[in-house]
Scaffold this motif. Structure first.
Motif, PDB file in Angstrom:
ATOM      1  N   SER A 275      23.536  58.686 -32.291  1.00  0.00           N
ATOM      2  CA  SER A 275      24.971  59.637 -31.585  1.00  0.00           C
ATOM      3  C   SER A 275      26.144  58.701 -31.904  1.00  0.00           C
ATOM      4  O   SER A 275      27.196  59.543 -31.670  1.00  0.00           O
ATOM      5  CB  SER A 275      24.613  59.978 -30.331  1.00  0.00           C
ATOM      6  OG  SER A 275      24.251  58.806 -29.620  1.00  0.00           O
ATOM      7  N   ILE A 276      26.049  57.687 -32.540  1.00  0.00           N
ATOM      8  CA  ILE A 276      27.317  57.034 -32.776  1.00  0.00           C
ATOM      9  C   ILE A 276      28.022  57.661 -34.114  1.00  0.00           C
ATOM     10  O   ILE A 276      27.241  57.886 -35.079  1.00  0.00           O
ATOM     11  CB  ILE A 276      27.331  55.509 -33.112  1.00  0.00           C
ATOM     12  CG1 ILE A 276      26.156  54.907 -32.833  1.00  0.00           C
ATOM     13  CG2 ILE A 276      28.452  54.756 -32.965  1.00  0.00           C
ATOM     14  CD1 ILE A 276      25.869  53.576 -33.015  1.00  0.00           C
ATOM     15  N   PRO A 277      29.343  58.056 -34.087  1.00  0.00           N
ATOM     16  CA  PRO A 277      29.931  58.598 -35.307  1.00  0.00           C
ATOM     17  C   PRO A 277      29.979  57.587 -36.464  1.00  0.00           C
ATOM     18  O   PRO A 277      30.218  56.482 -36.166  1.00  0.00           O
ATOM     19  CB  PRO A 277      31.328  58.922 -34.753  1.00  0.00           C
ATOM     20  CG  PRO A 277      31.339  58.797 -33.486  1.00  0.00           C
ATOM     21  CD  PRO A 277      30.051  57.909 -32.890  1.00  0.00           C
ATOM     22  N   ARG A 278      29.451  58.007 -37.482  1.00  0.00           N
ATOM     23  CA  ARG A 278      29.578  57.125 -38.776  1.00  0.00           C
ATOM     24  C   ARG A 278      30.386  57.877 -40.043  1.00  0.00           C
ATOM     25  O   ARG A 278      30.374  59.162 -39.796  1.00  0.00           O
ATOM     26  CB  ARG A 278      28.150  56.767 -39.349  1.00  0.00           C
ATOM     27  CG  ARG A 278      27.193  55.941 -38.300  1.00  0.00           C
ATOM     28  CD  ARG A 278      26.019  55.345 -39.326  1.00  0.00           C
ATOM     29  NE  ARG A 278      25.635  56.344 -40.113  1.00  0.00           N
ATOM     30  CZ  ARG A 278      24.487  56.832 -40.240  1.00  0.00           C
ATOM     31  NH1 ARG A 278      23.761  56.318 -39.286  1.00  0.00           N
ATOM     32  NH2 ARG A 278      23.795  57.507 -41.207  1.00  0.00           N
ATOM     33  N   VAL A 279      30.740  56.963 -40.748  1.00  0.00           N
ATOM     34  CA  VAL A 279      31.791  57.536 -41.879  1.00  0.00           C
ATOM     35  C   VAL A 279      30.965  58.693 -42.431  1.00  0.00           C
ATOM     36  O   VAL A 279      31.443  59.701 -42.797  1.00  0.00           O
ATOM     37  CB  VAL A 279      32.102  56.395 -42.841  1.00  0.00           C
ATOM     38  CG1 VAL A 279      33.105  57.310 -43.899  1.00  0.00           C
ATOM     39  CG2 VAL A 279      33.004  55.346 -42.052  1.00  0.00           C
ATOM     40  N   LEU A 281      28.876  60.583 -41.708  1.00  0.00           N
ATOM     41  CA  LEU A 281      28.563  61.894 -40.777  1.00  0.00           C
ATOM     42  C   LEU A 281      29.680  62.777 -40.615  1.00  0.00           C
ATOM     43  O   LEU A 281      29.622  63.834 -39.889  1.00  0.00           O
ATOM     44  CB  LEU A 281      28.086  61.457 -39.483  1.00  0.00           C
ATOM     45  CG  LEU A 281      26.642  60.690 -39.701  1.00  0.00           C
ATOM     46  CD1 LEU A 281      26.315  60.255 -38.134  1.00  0.00           C
ATOM     47  CD2 LEU A 281      25.625  61.771 -40.266  1.00  0.00           C
ATOM     48  N   LEU A 286      27.134  65.568 -34.852  1.00  0.00           N
ATOM     49  CA  LEU A 286      26.631  64.137 -34.646  1.00  0.00           C
ATOM     50  C   LEU A 286      24.971  64.575 -33.959  1.00  0.00           C
ATOM     51  O   LEU A 286      24.989  65.704 -33.457  1.00  0.00           O
ATOM     52  CB  LEU A 286      27.378  63.500 -33.441  1.00  0.00           C
ATOM     53  CG  LEU A 286      28.666  63.079 -33.894  1.00  0.00           C
ATOM     54  CD1 LEU A 286      29.435  62.340 -32.939  1.00  0.00           C
ATOM     55  CD2 LEU A 286      28.523  61.841 -34.944  1.00  0.00           C
TER      56      LEU A 286
END
Ligand SMILES: Nc1ncnc2c1ncn2[C@@H]1O[C@H](COP(=O)(O)OP(=O)(O)O)[C@@H](O)[C@H]1O
Ligand SMILES: Nc1ncnc2c1ncn2[C@@H]1O[C@H](COP(=O)(O)OP(=O)(O)O)[C@@H](O)[C@H]1O
Ligand code: SF4
Ligand SMILES: [Mg+2]
Ligand SMILES: [Mg+2]
Lengths: 345, 357
Positions: A275-279, A281, A286
């Motif tokens: 659930s952490i935002p990543r580039v 994504l 999410l």
């Protein structure tokens, strides 16, 4: 499927075979409130060794702080009661000590810092006086010797112009500087274990970086064991050696930091990491964990996570998965840990 | 001195991103808010002023999200209130669809109030605990009865609850019966009630746990698509801002110090403050530990009541020279960079950026 039989006795994963510095074993804490009995801590076990950083990770309400308060012997009682388990410091059970002996352990052997430094410091006394008090009370130092030590400590936690600021009051310092003062108070007596409960959650990211750098520096100097309580997956990745993930008052997964981030063995940990935002994504949804953590007065039967879990099957609704070894040095409490870990599910 | 007063983007690569197009919906020019500082308990004397926002300019296009990042006290919430016209500016203007919002009154002001809505950080304190969810979400219709006829209100509120993923049958419940994430959804439903064009989100997910934060972020993104909303998205979590923003403005002590596309800001930061900020964010990947340059800034930001001369960042900047104390750096694109930054020595630096995954 899990093979371990006794959920209250997780295998020793520290590897050393020696007595750990601090050992929490099958701890139970409940709060007896008007709404019912909140089962805040339900059999938590973890250890921390000298020089080691254990991160305790979990969402709010999962029992991280209450576990720490039980270690320190500062649970708000009533309504809170430790109903089972032990906390051993160098092999000695703290929970069975009389309050007077407990007091001397607090601060000198195990110390704690909190998220909110302003409310943890006394507003009506100068900060130098508060640091010096540790030396007067615990070490019986004279006022002037204690004050000298306080200034040295303020220097050590990098408070600029310590000598001039020793008479200032907490409100005259910024949030970051107040956190340094609380750290100075905590390390005054050179504790073997420092528990840091969300020490940077209220601070800006550049100040957080300053404080984390300071904690690392102090740990390198003194070799203290650090229990870092946080919900920040970035901070954990940056500083922890080992991680214990908590959900609804239990440890659901425990492993080295590298292992957990490379391949989580519990669906909850996996959900958190995803659930952490990543580039990569960006522009996509999410993958959130659906639903909400349980109310602690009504923890679901079987696996407490099952209503939110995308791996759940019938067995999860009736049988509580024990925390068991899934790979050397790592444990997980899921009926399908092995499959989650291998990516087979 | 005020090279940064001119329209944002006039010198620059501050062009519209591919999807959101057309004439800017919102044009912010040299916007400033100075709060008087008073002293003395009996005779309140003016003792200076807090320059909470000081000369901010940018554009927001239709369907676009502009992220605003910066540390506490840099003026983000004050900026949000100025855009809502909850505060009157000390100087500057904000044009919405070409009209300066500070010149509006009467009917036109009411239309503005419909058109620009806000979602706050703390879903608990921003909701009245004695009102039901139905009353809270439907309250904007009291002020703007033209939007939905009275007979259709209950249905409309239930539709709104459904849109934000709440159970429409819970219309008679009270805020305390909901979790933090659900309360934030209530705030969003209320923000949508009047079908605004712009929603200003002031730290909308900062108080939420990461799994719930992801749910709310997904909701904001899907609503944007569905209703063509434009967002100003204020937050201090840089990865959250990057995820949702087309462009990002970095604020320091009341000023925008750098603005550009998410890629420009996060991959090629040119302002030393942005570089320090990015380098301080812990990367959620233990395998990159020690592989990036961490810039640890000394000290705390100065007081906005007494900002440093010239460049406001100079007291903490490792590049600062005499010139920085004397001359305020304009927010422009300098040689070797591809977007606006307010630093005399702006230069792209990539060693502070490390990816995980
Ligand atoms: N003083 C208290 N009175 C009643 N319940 C409490 C008290 N402190 C903690 N609890 C209960 O214990 C649970 C766990 O709290 P805590 O350990 O603080 O969670 P966290 O993981 O966020 O640190 C809370 O959800 C609450 O139900
Ligand atoms: N109503 C006010 N009166 C006086 N000073 C204010 C007022 N509102 C905000 N400020 C000051 O303005 C500065 C910017 O505040 P704010 O916009 O809330 O920052 P942020 O949202 O970025 O944390 C701060 O120094 C704050 O103390
Ligand atoms: S035991 Fe079942 S419900 Fe619990 S985490 Fe594992 S798969 Fe999910
Ligand atoms: Mg806590
Ligand atoms: Mg704010």
């Amino acid at each position: 499927m899990a093979t371990s039989t006794d959920p209250s006795a997780p295998p020793d994963v520290s590897g050393s075979g020696q007595t750990p510095l601090l050992e929490v074993d099958d701890l139970h804490v409940e709060f007896r409130t008007r709404e019912g009995v909140a089962q805040a801590v339900n059999g938590v076990s973890y250890t921390v060794d000298e020089g080691e950083t254990l991160a305790v990770l979990g969402e709010s309400g999962s029992g991280k702080s209450v576990t720490a308060q039980a270690i320190m012997g500062i649970i708000d009682s009533p309504p809170g009661f430790v109903t089972g388990g032990s906390v051993r410091f160098r092999g000695r059970d703290l929970l069975s000590l009389p309050e007077s002996e407990r007091k001397s352990v607090r601060g000198s052997s195990i110390a704690m810092i909190f998220q909110d430094a302003l409310s943890a410091l006394n507003p009506v006394f100068p900060v130098g006086w508060q640091i010096a008090e540790m030396f007067r009370v615990h070490r019986g130092m004279s006022r002037s010797a204690a004050r000298k030590q306080a200034i040295e400590l303020m220097d050590r936690v990098h408070i600029p112009a310590a000598r001039d600021r020793v008479r200032d009051y907490p409100h005259q310092f910024s949030g970051g500087m107040r956190q340094r003062i609380m750290i100075a108070t905590a390390i005054a007596l050179d504790p073997a274990v420092l528990i840091a409960d969300e020490p940077t959650t209220a601070l800006d990211v550049t100040v957080q970086a300053q404080i984390m750098t300071l904690l690392r520096e102090l740990q390198d100097d003194s070799g203290m064991g650090l229990i870092l309580i946080t919900h920040d997956l970035g901070v954990v990745a940056d500083v922890a050696d080992r991680i214990a993930v908590m959900y609804a008052g239990r440890i659901v997964e425990q492993a080295s930091v590298g292992d957990i981030y490379a391949a989580p063995a519990h669906p909850y940990t996996k959900g958190l990491l995803e659930s952490i935002p990543r580039v990569d994504l960006k522009g996509h949804d999410l993958s959130a964990i659906h639903g909400l953590p349980p109310t602690l007065t009504r923890i679901p039967q079987g696996c407490a996570f099952h209503p939110r879990c995308r791996y759940a099957e019938d067995v999860c609704r009736v049988e509580r998965p024990p925390l068991h070894e899934v790979a050397p040095g790592r444990t997980s409490a899921c009926h399908f840990s092995e499959e989650v870990l291998s990516g087979a599910r | 001195m005020p090279a940064d007063i001119g329209p944002a983007g006039q010198n620059s690569g501050d062009a519209a991103p591919a999807s959101p197009t057309g004439q800017p919906l919102l044009e912010v020019r040299d916007l400033a808010k100075h709060f008087p500082l008073t002293s003395g308990a009996v005779f309140r004397r003016r003792a200076g002023q807090v320059q909470a926002v000081d000369g901010v300019s940018f554009d927001l296009r239709k369907g676009e999200t502009l992220g605003v990042v910066g540390e506490s006290g840099c003026g983000k919430s004050t900026l949000a209130k100025l855009l809502m016209r909850l505060e009157e500016p000390t100087r500057g203007e904000v044009r919405l669809n070409g009209r300066n919002i500070y010149d509006l009154n009467g009917k036109a002001l009411r239309a503005l109030r419909r058109n620009v809505q806000m979602v706050f950080q703390d879903p608990y304190s921003s909701l009245d605990p004695r009102m039901t969810v139905g009353d809270i979400v439907g309250e904007p219709f009291d002020l703007h009865p033209e939007v939905v006829p009275k007979s259709g209100r209950r249905r409309r509120v239930q539709e709104l609850l459904e849109v934000v993923g709440l159970n429409p049958e819970h219309i008679n419940r009270y805020p305390h019966q909901f979790s933090g994430g659900q309360r934030q959804r209530i705030g969003i439903a209320r923000g949508l009630a009047l079908r605004p064009e712009v929603i200003i989100c002031d730290e909308p997910v900062s108080a939420l746990d990461v799994s719930v934060q992801a749910q709310v972020m997904n909701l904001l993104a899907s609503l944007q698509k569905e209703f063509g909303l434009s967002y100003i998205f204020i937050a201090h979590d840089l990865s959250v801002v990057r995820h949702i923003s087309d462009r990002v403005a970095v604020m320091y002590l009341g000023k925008v110090v750098e603005i550009g596309s998410d890629e420009q800001i996060y991959e090629h930061p040119a302002h030393p403050y942005t570089q320090a900020l990015l380098s301080a964010v812990p990367v959620p990947d233990p395998s990159v530990r020690g592989r990036r340059q961490q810039i640890i800034l000394a000290g705390d930001p100065p007081s906005p009541a007494d900002p440093p001369s010239g460049c406001r960042f100079r007291t903490r900047c490792w590049k600062a020279t005499e010139k920085c104390a004397e001359e305020e750096p304009a927010l422009i694109t300098r040689p070797g960079t591809d977007h606006d930054a307010a630093c005399h020595y702006a230069a792209t630096r990539e060693d502070v950026v490390v990816h995980h995954g």
